[in-house]
Design an enzyme around this catalytic site. Structure first.
Site, PDB file in Angstrom:
ATOM      1  N   CYS A 235      -1.928   0.641  -3.391  1.00  0.00           N
ATOM      2  CA  CYS A 235      -0.743  -0.061  -3.423  1.00  0.00           C
ATOM      3  C   CYS A 235      -0.998  -1.300  -2.259  1.00  0.00           C
ATOM      4  O   CYS A 235      -0.250  -2.425  -2.310  1.00  0.00           O
ATOM      5  CB  CYS A 235       0.693   0.452  -3.128  1.00  0.00           C
ATOM      6  SG  CYS A 235       1.114   1.575  -4.538  1.00  0.00           S
ATOM      7  N   HIS A 314      -7.659   2.086   8.232  1.00  0.00           N
ATOM      8  CA  HIS A 314      -7.846   3.064   7.205  1.00  0.00           C
ATOM      9  C   HIS A 314      -8.015   4.478   7.909  1.00  0.00           C
ATOM     10  O   HIS A 314      -8.712   4.830   8.986  1.00  0.00           O
ATOM     11  CB  HIS A 314      -9.383   2.696   6.647  1.00  0.00           C
ATOM     12  CG  HIS A 314      -9.731   3.398   5.429  1.00  0.00           C
ATOM     13  ND1 HIS A 314      -9.624   4.730   4.921  1.00  0.00           N
ATOM     14  CD2 HIS A 314     -10.069   2.684   4.107  1.00  0.00           C
ATOM     15  CE1 HIS A 314     -10.001   4.897   3.784  1.00  0.00           C
ATOM     16  NE2 HIS A 314     -10.092   3.631   3.181  1.00  0.00           N
ATOM     17  N   HIS A 398      11.001 -12.407   9.649  1.00  0.00           N
ATOM     18  CA  HIS A 398      11.284 -11.842   8.226  1.00  0.00           C
ATOM     19  C   HIS A 398      10.219 -10.669   8.164  1.00  0.00           C
ATOM     20  O   HIS A 398       9.126 -10.706   8.669  1.00  0.00           O
ATOM     21  CB  HIS A 398      11.073 -12.699   7.041  1.00  0.00           C
ATOM     22  CG  HIS A 398      11.978 -14.113   7.267  1.00  0.00           C
ATOM     23  ND1 HIS A 398      13.184 -14.018   7.160  1.00  0.00           N
ATOM     24  CD2 HIS A 398      11.636 -15.172   7.830  1.00  0.00           C
ATOM     25  CE1 HIS A 398      13.725 -15.317   7.415  1.00  0.00           C
ATOM     26  NE2 HIS A 398      12.734 -16.046   7.861  1.00  0.00           N
ATOM     27  N   HIS A 402       6.328  -2.580   1.883  1.00  0.00           N
ATOM     28  CA  HIS A 402       5.975  -2.284   0.466  1.00  0.00           C
ATOM     29  C   HIS A 402       7.094  -1.516   0.093  1.00  0.00           C
ATOM     30  O   HIS A 402       7.567  -0.611   0.518  1.00  0.00           O
ATOM     31  CB  HIS A 402       4.785  -1.742   0.611  1.00  0.00           C
ATOM     32  CG  HIS A 402       4.468  -0.822  -0.723  1.00  0.00           C
ATOM     33  ND1 HIS A 402       4.597  -1.402  -1.943  1.00  0.00           N
ATOM     34  CD2 HIS A 402       4.003   0.406  -0.728  1.00  0.00           C
ATOM     35  CE1 HIS A 402       3.967  -0.372  -2.864  1.00  0.00           C
ATOM     36  NE2 HIS A 402       4.013   0.701  -2.146  1.00  0.00           N
ATOM     37  N   HIS A 431      15.122  -1.905  -5.775  1.00  0.00           N
ATOM     38  CA  HIS A 431      16.369  -1.879  -6.759  1.00  0.00           C
ATOM     39  C   HIS A 431      16.211  -2.837  -8.058  1.00  0.00           C
ATOM     40  O   HIS A 431      16.386  -2.235  -9.246  1.00  0.00           O
ATOM     41  CB  HIS A 431      17.580  -2.235  -6.304  1.00  0.00           C
ATOM     42  CG  HIS A 431      18.935  -2.070  -7.216  1.00  0.00           C
ATOM     43  ND1 HIS A 431      19.282  -3.224  -8.048  1.00  0.00           N
ATOM     44  CD2 HIS A 431      19.710  -1.077  -7.358  1.00  0.00           C
ATOM     45  CE1 HIS A 431      20.428  -2.681  -8.620  1.00  0.00           C
ATOM     46  NE2 HIS A 431      20.654  -1.480  -8.312  1.00  0.00           N
ATOM     47  N   ASN A 435       8.965   0.051  -7.980  1.00  0.00           N
ATOM     48  CA  ASN A 435       7.650  -0.071  -7.222  1.00  0.00           C
ATOM     49  C   ASN A 435       6.585  -0.632  -8.146  1.00  0.00           C
ATOM     50  O   ASN A 435       6.066  -0.209  -8.953  1.00  0.00           O
ATOM     51  CB  ASN A 435       7.070   1.447  -6.870  1.00  0.00           C
ATOM     52  CG  ASN A 435       5.922   1.429  -6.149  1.00  0.00           C
ATOM     53  OD1 ASN A 435       5.238   0.144  -5.828  1.00  0.00           O
ATOM     54  ND2 ASN A 435       5.488   2.411  -5.521  1.00  0.00           N
TER      55      ASN A 435
END
Length: 507
Positions: A235, A314, A398, A402, A431, A435
């Site tokens: 993702c 990572h 802001h 994710h 919502h 995802n």
């Protein structure tokens, strides 16, 4: 004769002394400290300049003339000094990184025919799933997921049972990717032949020819285009694509780059009963984003944002981190994505490494000093001191976290000490759209824009997590006040948001 009683100084009638914490506004003390440290150079230079100006004002004309003559240089010295200044300035401007501008972006808006209300999802699950415990497990996940009634799945997943074949997967890819690119090209007026670099990321669907080749074929892009197709990177691959495009734009001047981030849901439906592999069925939904980047200086005026920093972390060297999001087959031969119970703890460690790297790049001096003093105090004075968590609200206006799930957003809000408004975009994106994997960060940014909250000079922090395990973050600076978009994924529903999301939605 009655005796008069004398009252002691500690009588209950005398008002108690106010407590220090209540009588002194400590937040104003911290604000004063932050202002002092962050503007220390200005505060030091002002009195020095004032003293110098007063001394010059006191000097007479003859003293000023004498001072000017003492400062005069011969022609050779002036020419040498000018040459050195020009040479140093040339080297500096030639060696510094090229600015990377985000001209515009577009997000795919799923058609209403793909909508999956809770009742439809659970009805299909009841028919498909033969195991009652697996059905109840998915019901509990959906109740607590934070998803709404308007999330969408691709057409192939509406069949009973789902039909996750290659042709259906390609059909979904063409729908979501071409829709986003068409929207982006119409907004920017860019011709497909003007695109110099193409980067596409999709983690789980990797056909041959690749998705990048599919785009080249559809839009008849140039034969010498630099195209890349990233797969299997989870993702957070959206920011990896931005990083790759940035590196290519640093090498190739006067260029543009098209980045496409998506996840194709059709081939990834899990038909088994292993609980750790059922979670993606409940959380992942359709989505895609197309982003146009440029390094051309003439694009500065029309650019929305400028890329300031991009930090990648990572944790794949650790076995638990490597296996926490893992594609495999269950005992019955059904393939799917297994999510480990240690996922949140591993994500926290990855985030810690990431913010340790990005902190010195973005935090003001006041926060860095507090962190340093606390670290030294824990090492020298008392190891039990609570570590100081820097206030990232001092660095960013802001936040785009994710939208991987409700637990991810809750954990980051708690660890970074963010307000509900700071995570509003992430919660509302989860919502409304679910995802959407690597494209979720752009739906969140579009939410903030649709609310009219982004002003010139604002800084946006995008944080993504992905398999491997990775945590990547990007920092953008707004180049101009962004007008509220009249179209896009939020156009027909932004007035209804934010909405209240209960802890549990009873199905």
């Amino acid at each position: 004769m009655p005796t008069s009683s004398t009252s002691s100084p500690s009588s209950s009638t005398s008002p108690p002394l106010p407590e220090f914490k209540n009588s002194v506004k400590l937040k104003y003390v911290k604000l004063g400290y932050q202002y002092l440290v962050n503007h220390i150079l200005t505060l030091l230079l002002i009195p020095i300049i004032a003293i110098f100006a007063l001394e010059v004002a006191r000097m007479g004309p003859s003293e000023l003339l004498s001072l000017w003559r003492s400062l005069q240089l011969d022609l050779l010295q002036i020419l040498c000094s000018a040459f050195i200044i020009v040479f140093v300035a040339t080297v500096y401007f030639m060696s510094r990184p090229r600015p990377i501008y985000l001209l515009d972006y577009a997000c795919f808006k799923p058609p209403m025919s793909c909508r999956v209300p809770f009742s439809t999802f659970m009805e299909h699950t009841r028919i498909i799933c033969s195991d009652e415990k697996s059905y109840q497990f998915q019901a509990r996940i959906l109740e607590r997921s934070g998803l709404g009634e308007e999330t969408c799945l691709p057409p192939a997943n509406h069949y009973i049972p789902p039909s996750p074949n290659m042709e259906a997967s390609r059909t979904e890819a063409k729908l979501v990717i071409f829709s986003a690119i068409d929207d982006l090209l119409s907004r920017t007026g860019l011709k497909p032949k003007d695109i110099d670099t193409l980067v596409v990321n999709c983690s789980l669907f990797s056909p041959t020819p690749s998705l990048s080749a599919m785009i080249v074929n559809r839009y008849k892009l140039r034969g010498n285009i630099r195209s890349f197709n990233l797969s299997g990177m989870g993702c957070s691959a959206g920011l990896i694509s931005i990083d790759l495009a940035r590196d290519l734009l640093q090498v190739h001047p006067n260029s543009t780059a098209l980045v496409v981030s998506t996840e194709i849901i059709t081939p990834n439906f899990y038909a088994g009963n292993q609980r750790s592999m059922l979670l993606p069925n409940c959380l992942f939904r359709m989505g895609a984003a197309a982003i146009l980047l440029s390094n051309r200086r003439r694009d500065r005026r029309r650019a929305k944002y400028r890329l300031l920093h991009l930090v990648r972390t990572h944790k794949g060297a650790d076995e638990k981190a490597y296996h926490c999001v893992y594609e495999e087959e269950d005992k019955d031969g059904h393939s799917g994505i297994s999510l480990s119970k240690d996922l949140m703890a591993i994500a926290g460690e990855a985030l810690k490494s990431n913010i340790t790297t990005i902190g010195p790049l973005v935090l003001p001096a006041s926060e860095q000093l507090l962190f340093l003093f606390t670290l030294i105090g824990r090492k020298i004075i008392n190891p039990k001191w609570k570590p100081y968590i820097p206030d990232f609200k001092q660095a960013f206006e802001h936040f785009c976290i994710h939208a991987g799930g409700r637990a991810v957003i809750d954990e980051l809000q708690k660890n970074l000490q963010l307000s509900p408004e700071h995570v509003e975009a992430s919660r509302m994106t989860l919502h409304r759209f679910g995802n959407t994997s690597s494209s979720s960060l752009w739906y969140e940014l579009n939410y903030i824009e649709s609310k009219g909250r982004i002003k010139r000079g604002d800084r946006i922090w995008q944080i993504g997590f992905g398999s491997g395990f990775k945590c990547n973050s990007a920092v953008w600076k707004c180049m101009r006040t962004v007008k509220t978009p009249l179209d896009g994924p939020w156009a027909d529903c932004i007035d209804r948001y934010p909405v209240f999301i209960p802890e549990v939605v009873k199905l």
